[in-house]
Design a protein around this motif. Structure first.
Motif, PDB file in Angstrom:
ATOM      1  N   LYS A   1      11.662 -46.583  23.741  1.00  5.89           N
ATOM      2  CA  LYS A   1      12.731 -45.826  24.374  1.00  5.89           C
ATOM      3  C   LYS A   1      12.636 -44.335  24.071  1.00  5.89           C
ATOM      4  CE  LYS A   1      16.245 -49.423  24.875  1.00  5.89           C
ATOM      5  NZ  LYS A   1      17.578 -49.901  24.440  1.00  5.89           N
ATOM      6  N   LEU A   2      12.022 -44.004  22.935  1.00  8.65           N
ATOM      7  CA  LEU A   2      11.900 -42.598  22.557  1.00  8.65           C
ATOM      8  C   LEU A   2      10.528 -42.009  22.860  1.00  8.65           C
ATOM      9  CD1 LEU A   2      13.765 -42.558  19.127  1.00  8.65           C
ATOM     10  CD2 LEU A   2      14.597 -41.748  21.319  1.00  8.65           C
ATOM     11  N   MET A   3       9.586 -42.862  23.252  1.00  8.41           N
ATOM     12  CA  MET A   3       8.231 -42.368  23.510  1.00  8.41           C
ATOM     13  C   MET A   3       8.204 -41.403  24.684  1.00  8.41           C
ATOM     14  SD  MET A   3       5.927 -43.382  21.400  1.00  8.41           S
ATOM     15  CE  MET A   3       4.432 -43.148  22.342  1.00  8.41           C
ATOM     16  N   PHE A   4       8.978 -41.694  25.706  1.00  2.00           N
ATOM     17  CA  PHE A   4       9.066 -40.811  26.868  1.00  2.00           C
ATOM     18  C   PHE A   4      10.515 -40.821  27.310  1.00  2.00           C
ATOM     19  CE2 PHE A   4       7.145 -38.581  30.464  1.00  2.00           C
ATOM     20  CZ  PHE A   4       8.172 -38.642  31.381  1.00  2.00           C
ATOM     21  N   VAL A   5      11.221 -39.730  27.117  1.00  2.00           N
ATOM     22  CA  VAL A   5      12.619 -39.662  27.498  1.00  2.00           C
ATOM     23  C   VAL A   5      12.734 -39.040  28.879  1.00  2.00           C
ATOM     24  CG1 VAL A   5      13.437 -39.550  25.129  1.00  2.00           C
ATOM     25  CG2 VAL A   5      12.912 -37.430  26.339  1.00  2.00           C
ATOM     26  N   PHE A   6      13.883 -39.184  29.489  1.00  2.00           N
ATOM     27  CA  PHE A   6      14.050 -38.752  30.871  1.00  2.00           C
ATOM     28  C   PHE A   6      13.775 -37.261  31.038  1.00  2.00           C
ATOM     29  CE2 PHE A   6      15.399 -39.278  35.125  1.00  2.00           C
ATOM     30  CZ  PHE A   6      16.134 -38.149  35.476  1.00  2.00           C
ATOM     31  N   GLU A   7      14.188 -36.450  30.066  1.00  2.00           N
ATOM     32  CA  GLU A   7      13.983 -35.005  30.169  1.00  2.00           C
ATOM     33  C   GLU A   7      12.499 -34.627  30.174  1.00  2.00           C
ATOM     34  OE1 GLU A   7      17.769 -34.091  30.812  1.00  2.00           O
ATOM     35  OE2 GLU A   7      16.283 -32.513  30.547  1.00  2.00           O
ATOM     36  N   ASP A   8      11.644 -35.543  29.690  1.00  2.00           N
ATOM     37  CA  ASP A   8      10.196 -35.280  29.702  1.00  2.00           C
ATOM     38  C   ASP A   8       9.616 -35.368  31.106  1.00  2.00           C
ATOM     39  OD1 ASP A   8       9.671 -37.024  26.553  1.00  2.00           O
ATOM     40  OD2 ASP A   8      10.184 -34.944  26.985  1.00  2.00           O
ATOM     41  N   LEU A   9      10.431 -35.726  32.080  1.00  2.00           N
ATOM     42  CA  LEU A   9       9.977 -35.839  33.456  1.00  2.00           C
ATOM     43  C   LEU A   9       9.370 -34.527  33.968  1.00  2.00           C
ATOM     44  CD1 LEU A   9      11.746 -37.827  36.169  1.00  2.00           C
ATOM     45  CD2 LEU A   9      11.162 -35.501  36.736  1.00  2.00           C
ATOM     46  N   ILE A  10       9.821 -33.399  33.409  1.00  2.00           N
ATOM     47  CA  ILE A  10       9.285 -32.094  33.837  1.00  2.00           C
ATOM     48  C   ILE A  10       7.822 -31.931  33.452  1.00  2.00           C
ATOM     49  CG2 ILE A  10      11.524 -30.920  33.808  1.00  2.00           C
ATOM     50  CD1 ILE A  10      10.841 -29.805  31.087  1.00  2.00           C
ATOM     51  N   GLN A  11       7.301 -32.795  32.571  1.00  2.00           N
ATOM     52  CA  GLN A  11       5.898 -32.711  32.170  1.00  2.00           C
ATOM     53  C   GLN A  11       4.968 -33.363  33.203  1.00  2.00           C
ATOM     54  OE1 GLN A  11       5.565 -34.441  28.261  1.00  2.00           O
ATOM     55  NE2 GLN A  11       7.136 -33.120  27.379  1.00  2.00           N
ATOM     56  N   LEU A  12       5.527 -34.139  34.119  1.00  2.00           N
ATOM     57  CA  LEU A  12       4.700 -34.797  35.121  1.00  2.00           C
ATOM     58  C   LEU A  12       4.274 -33.807  36.200  1.00  2.00           C
ATOM     59  CD1 LEU A  12       6.673 -38.135  35.675  1.00  2.00           C
ATOM     60  CD2 LEU A  12       4.763 -37.719  34.135  1.00  2.00           C
ATOM     61  N   ASP A  13       3.083 -34.021  36.752  1.00  2.00           N
ATOM     62  CA  ASP A  13       2.657 -33.173  37.865  1.00  2.00           C
ATOM     63  C   ASP A  13       3.378 -33.616  39.134  1.00  2.00           C
ATOM     64  OD1 ASP A  13       1.133 -35.285  39.221  1.00  2.00           O
ATOM     65  OD2 ASP A  13      -0.289 -35.075  37.577  1.00  2.00           O
ATOM     66  N   ASP A  14       3.295 -32.789  40.183  1.00  2.00           N
ATOM     67  CA  ASP A  14       4.047 -33.050  41.413  1.00  2.00           C
ATOM     68  C   ASP A  14       3.670 -34.382  42.058  1.00  2.00           C
ATOM     69  OD1 ASP A  14       4.186 -29.564  42.480  1.00  2.00           O
ATOM     70  OD2 ASP A  14       5.379 -30.697  41.054  1.00  2.00           O
ATOM     71  N   ARG A  15       2.375 -34.706  42.060  1.00  2.00           N
ATOM     72  CA  ARG A  15       1.941 -35.962  42.670  1.00  2.00           C
ATOM     73  C   ARG A  15       2.563 -37.150  41.955  1.00  2.00           C
ATOM     74  NH1 ARG A  15      -1.180 -40.111  42.033  1.00  2.00           N
ATOM     75  NH2 ARG A  15      -1.768 -39.409  39.949  1.00  2.00           N
ATOM     76  N   SER A  16       2.603 -37.077  40.621  1.00  2.00           N
ATOM     77  CA  SER A  16       3.187 -38.173  39.845  1.00  2.00           C
ATOM     78  C   SER A  16       4.689 -38.283  40.087  1.00  2.00           C
ATOM     79  CB  SER A  16       2.906 -37.963  38.352  1.00  2.00           C
ATOM     80  OG  SER A  16       1.518 -38.010  38.081  1.00  2.00           O
ATOM     81  N   ILE A  17       5.361 -37.131  40.170  1.00  2.00           N
ATOM     82  CA  ILE A  17       6.803 -37.143  40.450  1.00  2.00           C
ATOM     83  C   ILE A  17       7.074 -37.839  41.784  1.00  2.00           C
ATOM     84  CG2 ILE A  17       8.778 -35.692  41.044  1.00  2.00           C
ATOM     85  CD1 ILE A  17       8.387 -35.480  38.180  1.00  2.00           C
ATOM     86  N   GLN A  18       6.286 -37.478  42.784  1.00  2.00           N
ATOM     87  CA  GLN A  18       6.472 -38.064  44.119  1.00  2.00           C
ATOM     88  C   GLN A  18       6.228 -39.573  44.104  1.00  2.00           C
ATOM     89  OE1 GLN A  18       3.835 -35.658  46.500  1.00  2.00           O
ATOM     90  NE2 GLN A  18       4.886 -33.776  45.867  1.00  2.00           N
ATOM     91  N   ARG A  19       5.227 -39.994  43.305  1.00  2.00           N
ATOM     92  CA  ARG A  19       4.942 -41.430  43.194  1.00  2.00           C
ATOM     93  C   ARG A  19       6.101 -42.152  42.522  1.00  2.00           C
ATOM     94  NH1 ARG A  19       4.879 -45.717  43.732  1.00  2.00           N
ATOM     95  NH2 ARG A  19       3.344 -47.374  43.348  1.00  2.00           N
ATOM     96  N   VAL A  20       6.665 -41.553  41.496  1.00  2.00           N
ATOM     97  CA  VAL A  20       7.795 -42.156  40.794  1.00  2.00           C
ATOM     98  C   VAL A  20       9.007 -42.256  41.709  1.00  2.00           C
ATOM     99  CG1 VAL A  20       9.468 -41.825  38.918  1.00  2.00           C
ATOM    100  CG2 VAL A  20       7.029 -41.407  38.504  1.00  2.00           C
ATOM    101  N   LEU A  21       9.265 -41.192  42.473  1.00  2.00           N
ATOM    102  CA  LEU A  21      10.444 -41.171  43.347  1.00  2.00           C
ATOM    103  C   LEU A  21      10.414 -42.270  44.398  1.00  2.00           C
ATOM    104  CD1 LEU A  21      10.989 -37.323  43.876  1.00  2.00           C
ATOM    105  CD2 LEU A  21      12.267 -38.887  42.397  1.00  2.00           C
TER     106      LEU A  21
ATOM    107  N   LYS B   1      12.971 -29.819  39.294  1.00  2.00           N
ATOM    108  CA  LYS B   1      11.663 -30.461  39.430  1.00  2.00           C
ATOM    109  C   LYS B   1      11.725 -31.604  40.445  1.00  2.00           C
ATOM    110  CE  LYS B   1       7.395 -31.322  37.732  1.00  2.00           C
ATOM    111  NZ  LYS B   1       6.305 -30.338  37.641  1.00  2.00           N
ATOM    112  N   VAL B   2      12.792 -32.373  40.397  1.00  2.00           N
ATOM    113  CA  VAL B   2      12.951 -33.498  41.319  1.00  2.00           C
ATOM    114  C   VAL B   2      13.168 -32.998  42.745  1.00  2.00           C
ATOM    115  CG1 VAL B   2      14.443 -35.430  41.968  1.00  2.00           C
ATOM    116  CG2 VAL B   2      13.809 -35.091  39.567  1.00  2.00           C
ATOM    117  N   PHE B   3      14.100 -32.062  42.907  1.00  2.00           N
ATOM    118  CA  PHE B   3      14.406 -31.562  44.246  1.00  2.00           C
ATOM    119  C   PHE B   3      13.198 -30.884  44.885  1.00  2.00           C
ATOM    120  CE2 PHE B   3      18.525 -32.953  44.419  1.00  2.00           C
ATOM    121  CZ  PHE B   3      19.372 -32.433  43.458  1.00  2.00           C
ATOM    122  N   ALA B   4      12.359 -30.246  44.069  1.00  2.00           N
ATOM    123  CA  ALA B   4      11.182 -29.545  44.596  1.00  2.00           C
ATOM    124  C   ALA B   4      10.150 -30.519  45.164  1.00  2.00           C
ATOM    125  CB  ALA B   4      10.541 -28.696  43.499  1.00  2.00           C
ATOM    126  N   ASN B   5      10.257 -31.794  44.762  1.00  2.00           N
ATOM    127  CA  ASN B   5       9.299 -32.792  45.232  1.00  2.00           C
ATOM    128  C   ASN B   5       9.906 -33.741  46.262  1.00  2.00           C
ATOM    129  OD1 ASN B   5       6.553 -32.737  43.686  1.00  2.00           O
ATOM    130  ND2 ASN B   5       8.110 -32.189  42.166  1.00  2.00           N
TER     131      ASN B   5
END
Length: 336
Positions: free
Chosen positions: A234-254, A276-280
């Motif tokens: 649960k602490l390995m990757f927290v939601f705020e770390d989402l900004i570390q993902l590249d745009d392609r990965s963000i789009q895949r997650v969405l 970051k989310v809205f930009a993708n």
């Protein structure tokens, strides 16, 4: 500086916060305890005016104190004194060091700070897992991750588990382990006692090890101690770390996330994450999502956290399947 020397620390803090402005001051307030907030707020309320010259003096003093703390964290008091003397002269340097040294605590095993990880490993790899766990818990997480990665797989799991379950260790035990390791490294330095270990400690280390080491440890912990493994995950990757993902990965997650979950998650997210989310997203989709968030009204914090955790679980699943890449904390990881 004559005026500043007659002021208390709280008064200086009040003037500093006023000078920084409400936006920056509010960020600092988030890190203060309730009692500190009350005291500083009272001081701010009592300030009638502050000249730019006065504010600049306090700002300069604050900056020098920050530098001194940074130098101490890098190389200890002797190193900080040497650097400050070169920059500010002996009298000013000693004034700064004396003011911060009273509250300074040197962490156990601080004498290992400048020792190469390979050298530390050669001295501790045959020690009991509990001893290794104690040492790694107090070392810098980057150095600890290198050492943990170099241990045999079965020892990696045992050491990681012991770090996560570690609570306060008795001063006598710490001093004895320090004494032995210090003798091996032929270095002598006085130490103070402080607490280390716990789930957050092992997460900081695992965030910096290679993916293979991380998977070996977590897979084994899932069998030995499922609850501990889940707490770490649960602490390995927290939601705020989402900004570390590249745009392609963000789009895949969405594409995997439900709109309701996304709206709930962003309800409690920082501006950086939301941007970051809205930009993708497409303009139309982002406008609809913003409207959904506005119409959502007040929501329970627990619901926000659960929605964020569901998105984090999707990110973990996509990472495990190789569909996205999550950059880990170690600065030497290269993604091509």
């Amino acid at each position: 500086m004559a005026i500043n020397k007659r002021m208390t620390g709280r008064q200086k803090a009040a003037h500093l916060l006023i000078s920084l402005g409400p936006e920056n001051s509010s960020k600092i307030f988030r890190h203060l305890q309730e009692e500190e907030l009350e005291q500083v707020t009272l001081e701010i309320a009592n300030v009638r005016r502050t000249s730019s010259e006065h504010a600049n003096e306090i700002m300069a003093e604050f900056y020098q104190m920050c530098l001194a703390n940074q130098y101490i964290s890098q190389g200890g008091i002797a190193y900080a004194t040497e650097v400050l003397e070169k920059a500010l002269g002996h009298e000013k340097a000693m004034d700064i060091i004396n003011r911060i040294s009273a509250s300074l605590q040197v962490r156990p095993f601080d004498f290992v700070r400048k020792t190469e990880p390979a050298q530390v490993l050669s001295f501790i790899q045959n020690e009991h897992p509990q001893t290794i766990a104690m040492i790694l818990a107090y070392l810098d997480s980057n150095k600890s991750s290198i050492i943990l990665s170099a241990l045999a797989p079965e020892r990696q799991v045992e050491v990681a588990r012991r770090i996560a379950l570690m609570d306060n260790t008795s001063p006598e035990v710490i001093k004895e382990v320090e004494r032995v390791l210090e003798r091996k490294l032929s270095s002598v330095t006085p130490q103070e006692v402080s607490s280390a270990g716990g789930v957050k400690s092992v997460v900081e280390i695992l965030n910096r090890v290679d993916r293979g080491t991380e998977k070996t440890i977590l897979d084994a912990l899932e069998v030995e101690d499922p609850e501990l493994a889940e707490s770490i995950k649960k602490l390995m990757f927290v939601f705020e770390d989402l900004i570390q993902l590249d745009d392609r990965s963000i789009q895949r997650v969405l594409r995997e996330v439900e709109n309701h979950d996304l709206g709930l998650a962003l309800k409690g997210a920082s501006e950086d994450v939301s941007n970051k989310v809205f930009a993708n997203m497409s303009k139309r989709a982002s406008e609809m999502l913003e409207e959904d968030i506005q119409f959502m009204g007040p929501v329970r914090l627990r619901d926000v956290q659960e929605a964020q955790q569901r998105i984090v679980n999707i990110i973990r699943r996509l990472e495990d399947s190789g569909e996205i890449v999550v950059a880990r904390g170690g600065g030497d990881e290269i993604i091509v």
